[in-house]
Motif scaffolding. Structure first.
Motif, PDB file in Angstrom:
ATOM      1  N   PRO A  89       0.819  -1.231   0.000  1.00  0.00           N
ATOM      2  CA  PRO A  89       0.000   0.000   0.000  1.00  0.00           C
ATOM      3  C   PRO A  89       0.847   1.274   0.000  1.00  0.00           C
ATOM      4  O   PRO A  89       0.478   2.263  -0.642  1.00  0.00           O
ATOM      5  CB  PRO A  89      -0.807  -0.122   1.298  1.00  0.00           C
ATOM      6  CG  PRO A  89      -0.843  -1.585   1.587  1.00  0.00           C
ATOM      7  CD  PRO A  89       0.440  -2.161   1.087  1.00  0.00           C
ATOM      8  N   GLN A  90       1.971   1.228   0.735  1.00  0.00           N
ATOM      9  CA  GLN A  90       2.832   2.417   0.783  1.00  0.00           C
ATOM     10  C   GLN A  90       3.383   2.748  -0.605  1.00  0.00           C
ATOM     11  O   GLN A  90       3.380   3.913  -1.035  1.00  0.00           O
ATOM     12  CB  GLN A  90       3.992   2.175   1.760  1.00  0.00           C
ATOM     13  CG  GLN A  90       4.849   3.413   1.981  1.00  0.00           C
ATOM     14  CD  GLN A  90       6.047   3.137   2.881  1.00  0.00           C
ATOM     15  OE1 GLN A  90       6.212   2.024   3.385  1.00  0.00           O
ATOM     16  NE2 GLN A  90       6.877   4.144   3.083  1.00  0.00           N
ATOM     17  N   GLN A 149       2.145   1.774  -3.532  1.00  0.00           N
ATOM     18  CA  GLN A 149       1.029   2.169  -4.422  1.00  0.00           C
ATOM     19  C   GLN A 149       0.644   3.631  -4.195  1.00  0.00           C
ATOM     20  O   GLN A 149       0.355   4.381  -5.142  1.00  0.00           O
ATOM     21  CB  GLN A 149      -0.189   1.266  -4.154  1.00  0.00           C
ATOM     22  CG  GLN A 149       0.039  -0.200  -4.497  1.00  0.00           C
ATOM     23  CD  GLN A 149      -0.134  -0.473  -5.980  1.00  0.00           C
ATOM     24  OE1 GLN A 149       0.236   0.357  -6.812  1.00  0.00           O
ATOM     25  NE2 GLN A 149      -0.654  -1.643  -6.320  1.00  0.00           N
ATOM     26  N   SER A 150       0.631   4.036  -2.915  1.00  0.00           N
ATOM     27  CA  SER A 150       0.293   5.420  -2.584  1.00  0.00           C
ATOM     28  C   SER A 150       1.339   6.387  -3.144  1.00  0.00           C
ATOM     29  O   SER A 150       0.997   7.443  -3.690  1.00  0.00           O
ATOM     30  CB  SER A 150       0.197   5.565  -1.056  1.00  0.00           C
ATOM     31  OG  SER A 150       0.003   6.907  -0.707  1.00  0.00           O
ATOM     32  N   LEU A 151       2.620   5.995  -2.995  1.00  0.00           N
ATOM     33  CA  LEU A 151       3.705   6.825  -3.543  1.00  0.00           C
ATOM     34  C   LEU A 151       3.576   6.968  -5.059  1.00  0.00           C
ATOM     35  O   LEU A 151       3.740   8.056  -5.614  1.00  0.00           O
ATOM     36  CB  LEU A 151       5.067   6.200  -3.201  1.00  0.00           C
ATOM     37  CG  LEU A 151       5.704   6.593  -1.865  1.00  0.00           C
ATOM     38  CD1 LEU A 151       6.940   5.749  -1.606  1.00  0.00           C
ATOM     39  CD2 LEU A 151       6.066   8.066  -1.843  1.00  0.00           C
ATOM     40  N   SER A 152       3.275   5.840  -5.706  1.00  0.00           N
ATOM     41  CA  SER A 152       3.152   5.839  -7.171  1.00  0.00           C
ATOM     42  C   SER A 152       2.048   6.794  -7.637  1.00  0.00           C
ATOM     43  O   SER A 152       2.251   7.586  -8.557  1.00  0.00           O
ATOM     44  CB  SER A 152       2.863   4.414  -7.645  1.00  0.00           C
ATOM     45  OG  SER A 152       2.656   4.403  -9.036  1.00  0.00           O
ATOM     46  N   LYS A 153       0.885   6.705  -6.971  1.00  0.00           N
ATOM     47  CA  LYS A 153      -0.229   7.588  -7.353  1.00  0.00           C
ATOM     48  C   LYS A 153       0.118   9.057  -7.071  1.00  0.00           C
ATOM     49  O   LYS A 153      -0.221   9.957  -7.860  1.00  0.00           O
ATOM     50  CB  LYS A 153      -1.495   7.197  -6.589  1.00  0.00           C
ATOM     51  CG  LYS A 153      -2.125   5.902  -7.111  1.00  0.00           C
ATOM     52  CD  LYS A 153      -3.343   5.513  -6.289  1.00  0.00           C
ATOM     53  CE  LYS A 153      -3.914   4.178  -6.783  1.00  0.00           C
ATOM     54  NZ  LYS A 153      -5.011   3.714  -5.901  1.00  0.00           N
ATOM     55  N   GLY A 154       0.795   9.288  -5.960  1.00  0.00           N
ATOM     56  CA  GLY A 154       1.182  10.657  -5.612  1.00  0.00           C
ATOM     57  C   GLY A 154       2.138  11.252  -6.648  1.00  0.00           C
ATOM     58  O   GLY A 154       2.011  12.429  -7.019  1.00  0.00           O
ATOM     59  N   GLN A 190       0.241  12.126  -9.859  1.00  0.00           N
ATOM     60  CA  GLN A 190      -0.511  13.371  -9.713  1.00  0.00           C
ATOM     61  C   GLN A 190       0.429  14.586  -9.790  1.00  0.00           C
ATOM     62  O   GLN A 190       0.136  15.576 -10.463  1.00  0.00           O
ATOM     63  CB  GLN A 190      -1.264  13.366  -8.377  1.00  0.00           C
ATOM     64  CG  GLN A 190      -2.151  14.608  -8.190  1.00  0.00           C
ATOM     65  CD  GLN A 190      -2.868  14.590  -6.846  1.00  0.00           C
ATOM     66  OE1 GLN A 190      -2.931  13.565  -6.181  1.00  0.00           O
ATOM     67  NE2 GLN A 190      -3.400  15.733  -6.441  1.00  0.00           N
TER      68      GLN A 190
END
Length: 880
Positions: free
Chosen positions: A258-259, A261-266, A269
């Protein structure tokens, strides 16, 4: 008959403001339709170009011969289609400059493609064998793929251009920013694909694309306005930190966490946000209209002169920035000079710097119009011209010294690479020769940049020199890498072919750079500097004889022979460039004489070196060397159009005597009336006295004043080109008043624009007539290229002025083809004004360049041409 012709016929004979607005709407609609069709054709070519970029992006992941074969099969048809489409598009373009860029980029792509394939092949072979040199081979492949990528990106950028700015340079902030933005758009998708794939490995294509986007973004930030720059740099820093953290997680096998994946989306953006910020930054710089200092010493001096002619004018510090850059260039050039000359140029730089700061301080205190400020400006202007001349002289000496021998460093390196295995000292010899090649390339590229900055004002030549210098510098380490691979695998055919490809590329690049430097350097100055260098080497030879040093004798006579051969090369270029049979014959005779004197001098020098004490051999060498020096002098005189006038003999003071008796008084005039007063001399001062000084908010008047400053240095008597250009400057000053609404009517505005267009045609006619009689091919081509743009720009000015005239005082909305209305005197009015300003600036710049090119070409016209243009230089304003 075209649709545009039908529309033109339909609109003829219509009068009145309503019809003018109707005409404007129809023309805008037709223009938009044609542009829309043209843009769709361009988009098709760009799609094919992007396919090539996609294939180049995967070049570094191909690790087997089967994959390489498939890569070539896929890439070849795409490259062929791009080549055909770009070649066809190039022929349709109206701007010569854009055509030349497309041709140059396409040629580079065609040349680099087979070299890239060969580089990929040797990389795969080393990878499969598990041998040495894998890192060097990968670097070679990546370098070649990037070079091709850059060329394709440049093709895409130029295809999308719809206008050409005469003052735009490749090194301009806005141009660099747009190139970086264009490169980012090509890297964005691979970066986003990498971010969206949790299993993607660290160091792959996607991550590299992401890192390259950040590098390009920093380039944009460095040239942006302060506020935009801060935002971009902060965004780049955030993305950099987040990308490092994501790479670490993926390296540890936690890419799907999850960490991660969150970094990737951030990051995705933030990348989209960064892209938007970059677009705004480019737009803000474009809208700001802030001028940056010119890229050559001559251009900077011109900018400085505009400030010095009117120090109280607020030019946003441009004049002082230009002076500071000239001083920096002077110090840079001075570093490579002998101590005496270095001290002289450094002292002059310090003096110019001090005067510039003094004047800027007076202007800050509101004293720019005082007599003291005017005196400082005059003194500073004179010193600035003196510094410019010293820089140019120093640059000529650097060209003579640094390009004396461009083949030996490459030959020595090639011999070291091809030395058979087992040769004693093979490895150390390779390192020495590689270091020597690198040092030579660095110094030659540095000199080429100095020539570009200080030795020429020809934009095309300057940019070609800078491109060539960058290419030599970037190619040298790749050639050394290829040489290392060839040493490790002497029997590998692919390694041998790859080294030969890059060796040939380097040889062509260094030769091209030397030829461009020669072209940018005044031939007479070059030969004079070569003469002086030969005399210095001759003095060293005499010292070698006196101190019994045979090797010193050999080294210096070798330098003399190389310098003589360089003079021969330049003489041949001058001969080939001329169509004057008398000039060609004179140069060829002098060159033949020089060529026949080189071998005897070298043979006689060998005799001295073999027996340094042989007085007869010394005498023979001195005689043959003197003959060589005289022959060089004959070549200099042959290529000089106007022979140098020797100084008058010294006055014999003993021959002077004072007579005891005064001469007789002349008789008084006879008759009842005194003789008539002689007529006053013809002068151009009246126009100069009444030419208005521009303010910062008067761009059209500023452009007119720039042309006026250029032509005021020449007398217009017996010079129709100067007279026509002077008339254009005055008319443009009048147009500036009319456009601003300070005076006059619509009718006067249209009449003034028409008069400017007619004067444009007159300048072009005179320039073309002069070009037809010019015997110098380069000068003729340059003159024709700069003057051919003038009629088109003049016609555009007439059309834009008519459009602007319809809007003067008109506030009623204009109906547009889609049924909506265009508000007059607001956005549409401002757009028309902006287009008119840009057009006026382009026109004044083109005429200015034409006057310069015409003055240069005038010294090389056919003797039977019957053209009589007298270029009489008036005293510079700062010497009054």
């Amino acid at each position: 008959m075209s649709a545009c012709d039908h529309i033109g016929d339909h609109l003829k004979g219509r009068n009145g403001p309503g019809h003018c607005r109707c005409q404007l709407s129809i023309l805008q609609g037709t223009s938009a339709l044609l542009l829309c069709f043209d843009e769709s054709e361009v988009r098709k070519i760009i799609r094919e170009c992007k396919k090539v970029l996609d294939y180049l992006a995967v070049a570094e992941v191909i690790e087997s011969m089967d994959d390489l074969v498939q890569f070539v099969k896929d890439l070849s048809p795409c490259l062929s289609k791009v080549s055909r489409d770009v070649d066809a598009r190039e022929k349709e373009l109206t701007h010569q400059f854009h055509r030349e860029i497309l041709v140059r980029c396409l040629d580079q792509v065609k040349t680099l493609a087979p070299i890239l394939i060969c580089g990929m092949k040797i990389f795969i072979q080393i990878l499969v064998q598990g041998g040495k040199g894998l890192e060097e081979a990968a670097e070679n492949r990546n370098y070649l793929a990037q070079r091709m990528t850059d060329e394709i990106n440049e093709i895409i950028r130029v295809l999308q251009l719809t206008t050409y700015d005469e003052d735009e340079w490749d090194a301009d902030n806005l141009t660099v920013m747009k190139k970086a933005q264009n490169a980012i758009s090509g890297k964005l998708q691979p970066a986003l694909d990498w971010l969206g794939d949790p299993m993607a490995l660290k160091g792959g294509i996607g991550e590299k694309s992401l890192r390259q986007i950040l590098e390009y973004a920093v380039k944009v930030a460095d040239r942006s306005l302060p506020h935009d720059s801060d935002i971009i740099k902060k965004s780049v820093g955030d993305i950099q930190s987040m990308a490092d953290a994501l790479c670490e997680l993926r390296h540890d096998g936690k890419g799907a966490s999850p960490q991660a994946q969150s970094l990737s989306k951030g990051i995705q953006q933030k990348l989209h946000e960064l892209n938007g910020v970059l677009s705004r930054a480019v737009l803000n710089v474009e809208k700001s209209g802030i001028q940056q200092p010119a890229h050559t010493v001559a251009g900077r001096v011109e900018q400085a002169q505009r400030w010095l002619a009117n120090p109280s004018l607020d030019d946003r510090g441009l004049g002082q920035q230009a002076i500071q850059l000239v001083v920096e260039e002077g110090r840079k050039v001075g570093e490579g000079l002998p101590p005496a000359h270095k001290g002289e140029i450094f002292a002059l730089c310090n003096e110019v710097d001090s005067l510039s700061r003094q004047l800027a301080d007076m202007c800050r205190r509101g004293l720019g119009n005082t007599p003291q400020a005017q005196a400082v400006a005059r003194n500073l202007s004179a010193k600035l011209h003196e510094l410019k001349n010293k820089i140019q002289m120093a640059v000529v000496n650097r060209v003579v010294e640094d390009f004396i021998d461009t083949t030996t460093p490459l030959k020595q390196f090639t011999d070291a690479v091809l030395a058979p295995e087992g040769t004693p000292g093979r490895e150390s010899n390779f390192k020495d020769k590689a270091h020597g090649l690198q040092e030579f390339s660095t110094r030659a590229a540095k000199t080429a940049r100095m020539v570009a900055a200080g030795g020429s004002s020809n934009k095309k030549l300057v940019e070609a020199l800078l491109t060539s210098a960058n290419q030599v510098e970037s190619l040298t380490p790749q050639l050394i890498n290829a040489g290392r691979i060839r040493m490790v695998y002497p029997d590998n055919k692919a390694a041998d072919e790859h080294f030969e490809n890059l060796r040939r590329q380097y040889a062509e690049s260094i030769t091209k750079m030397r030829n461009l430097a020669d072209e940018a350097t005044d031939t007479t100055s070059f030969i004079r500097a070569s003469e002086e260098s030969i005399l210095r080497h001759t003095a060293n030879c005499e010292d070698a004889i006196k101190t019994h040093q045979p090797q010193k004798m050999v080294d210096n006579t070798s330098s003399i022979a190389r310098l003589a051969n360089r003079v021969l090369m330049v003489a041949k270029q001058e001969s080939d460039n001329s169509e004057d049979p008398f000039f060609v014959n004179r140069v060829n005779v002098a060159a033949d004489q020089l060529q026949s004197s080189v071998t005897p001098m070298v043979q006689d020098a060998k005799g001295v070196a073999m027996n340094i004490n042989d007085l007869i051999a010394q005498t023979r060498w001195r005689d043959s060397n003197r003959a060589l020096i005289n022959a060089v002098g004959q070549v200099r005189q042959a290529v000089t159009v106007y022979p140098e006038i020797p100084p008058p003999p010294p006055l014999d003071m003993n021959a002077l005597h004072i007579d005891d008796h005064a001469p007789p008084r002349p008789p008084l005039p006879g008759g009842e009336h005194p003789p008539p007063r002689p007529p006053p001399p013809e002068t151009d001062d009246e126009d100069e006295m009444h030419f208005p000084l521009p303010q910062a908010n008067q761009p059209i008047l500023m452009a007119a004043h720039g042309l006026h400053q250029e032509v005021r240095q020449w007398s217009s008597k017996d010079n129709e080109i100067v007279a026509a250009a002077r008339r254009m400057a005055l008319l443009m000053a009048k147009l500036s008043e009319l456009v601003r609404g300070d005076s006059g009517s619509k009718k006067e505005l249209i009449a003034c624009a028409k008069a400017i267009a007619e004067a444009s045609e007159e300048v072009t006619r005179l320039a073309k007539e002069l070009a037809r009689q010019c015997t110098d091919k380069r000068m003729r081509t340059n003159l024709l290229q700069v003057c051919e743009r003038i009629p088109t720009i003049g016609t555009q000015l007439k059309i834009l002025s008519t459009v602007k005239a319809t809007m003067l005082g008109a506030q009623a909305p204009i109906p547009s083809p889609d049924g909506s209305e265009i508000a007059c005197g607001t956005e549409e009015d401002q757009e028309a004004t902006d287009m008119l300003v840009g057009n006026a600036q382009n026109l004044m710049q083109s005429v200015k360049e034409t006057v310069r090119a015409a003055e240069a070409a005038s010294i090389k016209i056919r003797t039977d041409a019957g053209i009589r243009l007298r270029w009489i230089r008036k005293q510079p304003w700062y010497q009054y």
